[in-house]
Scaffold this motif. Structure first.
Motif, PDB file in Angstrom:
ATOM      1  N   ALA A  36      64.831  -6.820 -53.126  1.00 18.14           N
ATOM      2  CA  ALA A  36      65.637  -7.904 -52.560  1.00 18.14           C
ATOM      3  C   ALA A  36      64.888  -9.234 -52.625  1.00 18.14           C
ATOM      4  CB  ALA A  36      66.015  -7.583 -51.117  1.00 18.14           C
ATOM      5  N   PHE A  37      63.615  -9.223 -52.275  1.00 14.85           N
ATOM      6  CA  PHE A  37      62.874 -10.479 -52.304  1.00 14.85           C
ATOM      7  C   PHE A  37      62.536 -10.919 -53.730  1.00 14.85           C
ATOM      8  CE2 PHE A  37      62.653 -11.911 -48.098  1.00 14.85           C
ATOM      9  CZ  PHE A  37      62.702 -10.805 -47.284  1.00 14.85           C
ATOM     10  N   THR A  61      63.218  -1.187 -51.569  1.00 17.33           N
ATOM     11  CA  THR A  61      64.457  -1.954 -51.452  1.00 17.33           C
ATOM     12  C   THR A  61      64.164  -3.398 -51.014  1.00 17.33           C
ATOM     13  OG1 THR A  61      65.598   0.066 -50.838  1.00 17.33           O
ATOM     14  CG2 THR A  61      66.731  -1.996 -50.350  1.00 17.33           C
ATOM     15  N   LEU A  62      63.223  -3.560 -50.087  1.00 20.00           N
ATOM     16  CA  LEU A  62      62.846  -4.909 -49.639  1.00 20.00           C
ATOM     17  C   LEU A  62      62.213  -5.703 -50.776  1.00 20.00           C
ATOM     18  CD1 LEU A  62      61.286  -4.866 -46.081  1.00 20.00           C
ATOM     19  CD2 LEU A  62      63.542  -5.580 -46.848  1.00 20.00           C
ATOM     20  N   ASN A 122      76.291 -11.276 -47.352  1.00 18.28           N
ATOM     21  CA  ASN A 122      76.966 -11.011 -46.085  1.00 18.28           C
ATOM     22  C   ASN A 122      76.236 -11.652 -44.918  1.00 18.28           C
ATOM     23  OD1 ASN A 122      79.036  -9.546 -47.173  1.00 18.28           O
ATOM     24  ND2 ASN A 122      78.074  -7.552 -46.832  1.00 18.28           N
ATOM     25  N   ARG A 123      74.924 -11.779 -45.043  1.00 13.88           N
ATOM     26  CA  ARG A 123      74.145 -12.378 -43.969  1.00 13.88           C
ATOM     27  C   ARG A 123      73.820 -13.847 -44.207  1.00 13.88           C
ATOM     28  NH1 ARG A 123      71.341  -7.879 -40.766  1.00 13.88           N
ATOM     29  NH2 ARG A 123      70.550  -9.616 -39.555  1.00 13.88           N
ATOM     30  N   ARG A 162      74.698  -4.643 -55.333  1.00 14.25           N
ATOM     31  CA  ARG A 162      74.642  -4.176 -53.945  1.00 14.25           C
ATOM     32  C   ARG A 162      73.708  -5.054 -53.108  1.00 14.25           C
ATOM     33  NH1 ARG A 162      72.297  -0.030 -54.923  1.00 14.25           N
ATOM     34  NH2 ARG A 162      74.139   0.955 -55.762  1.00 14.25           N
ATOM     35  N   LEU A 163      72.537  -5.386 -53.650  1.00 14.08           N
ATOM     36  CA  LEU A 163      71.589  -6.236 -52.920  1.00 14.08           C
ATOM     37  C   LEU A 163      72.175  -7.624 -52.674  1.00 14.08           C
ATOM     38  CD1 LEU A 163      68.284  -5.292 -54.803  1.00 14.08           C
ATOM     39  CD2 LEU A 163      69.006  -4.504 -52.551  1.00 14.08           C
ATOM     40  N   ILE A 208      65.597 -12.815 -54.452  1.00 12.71           N
ATOM     41  CA  ILE A 208      65.573 -14.091 -53.724  1.00 12.71           C
ATOM     42  C   ILE A 208      64.642 -15.092 -54.400  1.00 12.71           C
ATOM     43  CG2 ILE A 208      64.660 -15.137 -51.600  1.00 12.71           C
ATOM     44  CD1 ILE A 208      65.893 -12.590 -50.164  1.00 12.71           C
ATOM     45  N   ASN A 213      75.284  -8.468 -52.490  1.00 18.63           N
ATOM     46  CA  ASN A 213      76.341  -8.384 -51.483  1.00 18.63           C
ATOM     47  C   ASN A 213      75.761  -8.333 -50.081  1.00 18.63           C
ATOM     48  OD1 ASN A 213      78.966  -8.594 -52.423  1.00 18.63           O
ATOM     49  ND2 ASN A 213      78.862  -6.561 -53.370  1.00 18.63           N
ATOM     50  N   ALA A 214      74.733  -7.513 -49.907  1.00 19.25           N
ATOM     51  CA  ALA A 214      74.132  -7.385 -48.583  1.00 19.25           C
ATOM     52  C   ALA A 214      73.524  -8.718 -48.125  1.00 19.25           C
ATOM     53  CB  ALA A 214      73.055  -6.297 -48.599  1.00 19.25           C
ATOM     54  N   LEU A 215      72.841  -9.395 -49.051  1.00 19.16           N
ATOM     55  CA  LEU A 215      72.209 -10.666 -48.705  1.00 19.16           C
ATOM     56  C   LEU A 215      73.248 -11.750 -48.458  1.00 19.16           C
ATOM     57  CD1 LEU A 215      69.291 -10.497 -51.280  1.00 19.16           C
ATOM     58  CD2 LEU A 215      69.029 -10.504 -48.802  1.00 19.16           C
TER      59      LEU A 215
END
Lengths: 255, 255
Positions: B12-13, B8-9, B51-52, B44-45, B16, B47-49
DNA sequence: AACGATGTTTCATATAGTGAAACGCAGGTG
DNA sequence: CACCTGCGTTTCACTATATGAAACATCGTT
């Protein structure tokens, strides 16, 4: 759901943000304790992040800290930022707050060039246009941009100006303009007190980028009955805050 | 396993890093296609990123780009970087490559101060010590640091120097020193050709930080038979590369 | 040498993340 | 205006991934 979490990502960024505010680096167990995570979970996340360079391990004492990859990603992002794009939402908000036209401008040689403008529907029509050049010596934006020059460069520019008087209030000497620029440096904002157009006053503040240099200025302009001297400090506060927000968007790092 | 992945990481990266090199922002489906991920996973990724704050969505066209949080994390990290800590590993490597002592120094007023030093076991003992001040006009490091000053500040410093002659090679005039500084600006490195100690030559290069300013200089020093003029370009290349690597560590963003 | 704390690795297990499918929406076309 | 297409968003059954308990390795201290 738009605010759905991804647990692994949230944990990873919790770790990152903890390390970002920790000066000396932290170990696996310490990170686990501060975040309420099992140390084997932390260890796995740290390994994954350090494999990609976002976190670095100090092999001498087994502590971890933020890695260079963050700076690289940030640099890639900052390099391609467009000032106007970043500035527009803040300029719009400022226009709504003060109810007057808002400009963004840069210095080109010895002149100011407006590069962006926001005005509400029912405000008075400013003569200003995007692309238009205005003289440095009698605009709030001009004084603001001068305040970002080195002393040498400032002297050079001041020496070349013509000091054409537009109104009885126009600053007509190098000394007067220098004093006004020094006032900007001291207070963080500049005033055009009917110096360019009779009846029109203007307040501006500097925009910085990640290098710490003044790259632009943002201003509010309007009729002297609206941009009334009694409101200068209040309006200046809004303009300064807007400039700060734009600066932050451009990567400016506060000292 | 130390190189174990966290899927998952990594995903995500990947997202990014794709966005970091994309100028205009990308949509969910486009990101999925370029990374070989299902669009519901990407969504989903993102959205999570977002949000922060690490990623930002443009609601006008549903595209995503790198968010300001990256700049903030990077800024937190850069603010607390210690030059000496970051520079040491690169200085050690340079010392191993060239086989001579390596210094790191900064400008303090009109003098150079050594703040770090690396020397191998069996190299000749340099007189230099951490904390020691040396004159600006006859050190490679001095000329390098002068090259990072504004023209005005440079003139000011040159005007205050005493130009004490240490050897027959010492530069004894403002004109000579200015020419040497201009040479640094042009070539990216400076030479001390037995100007401070007979028989000792030295090559230095500038270190920048994230603001783009020269914050220090790194140098190699040694006996003229080892730092032989025939080797100047070769050694200079090593010193320049080391300075560039340290600069990168300090957040310097290449243009 | 023994101990304590930390870091690292293993692996059974539970659940978080996945992706197929369906739905909503906006823009383009005939 | 109706229809189509492509994209974004949401749902949920399923399983592969991430978790953490336990064990092991390492290092510093006594």
């Amino acid at each position: 759901m738009a605010d759905q979490k991804v647990q692994t990502l949230d944990r990873a960024f919790d770790v990152i943000e903890l390390l970002a505010t920790s000066k000396d680096g932290l170990g696996v167990t310490e990170i686990g304790q501060q975040l309420g995570l099992h140390k084997s979970t932390v260890h796995r996340l740290l390994n994954a992040l350090s494999n990609r360079g976002y976190i670095e391990k100090n092999p001498r004492n087994n502590t971890y800290k933020i890695g260079l990859r963050f700076v690289e990603i940030s640099g890639l992002f900052l390099k391609q930022l467009e000032l106007k794009t970043e500035a527009l939402p803040f300029m719009r908000r400022l226009a709504e707050i003060v109810g007057q036209p808002v400009h963004l401008a840069i210095l080109d040689g010895n002149e100011v060039i407006y590069i962006e403008k926001v005005e509400l529907v029912n405000t008075i029509r400013m003569y200003s246009q995007i692309g238009r050049r205005v003289p440095v010596h009698c605009s709030a934006i001009g004084k603001t941009l001068l305040s970002g020059l080195s002393s040498e460069r400032l002297q050079e520019v001041l020496g070349k100006l013509q000091y054409e008087p537009f109104t009885p209030n126009t600053l007509c000497s190098q000394e007067q303009l220098l004093a006004a620029v020094q006032h900007v440096i001291k207070t963080g904002w500049a005033l055009d007190n009917e110096e360019h157009e009779p009846g029109i006053r203007c307040i501006a503040a500097p925009v910085y980028d990640y290098t710490g240099k003044v790259i632009a200025a943002v201003s509010v302009s309007g009729d002297k009955r609206i941009i009334h001297p009694e409101r200068d400090e209040e309006i200046a506060a809004h303009v300064v805050r807007t400039a700060q927000e734009i600066s932050k968007r451009m990567g400016y790092i506060d000292k």
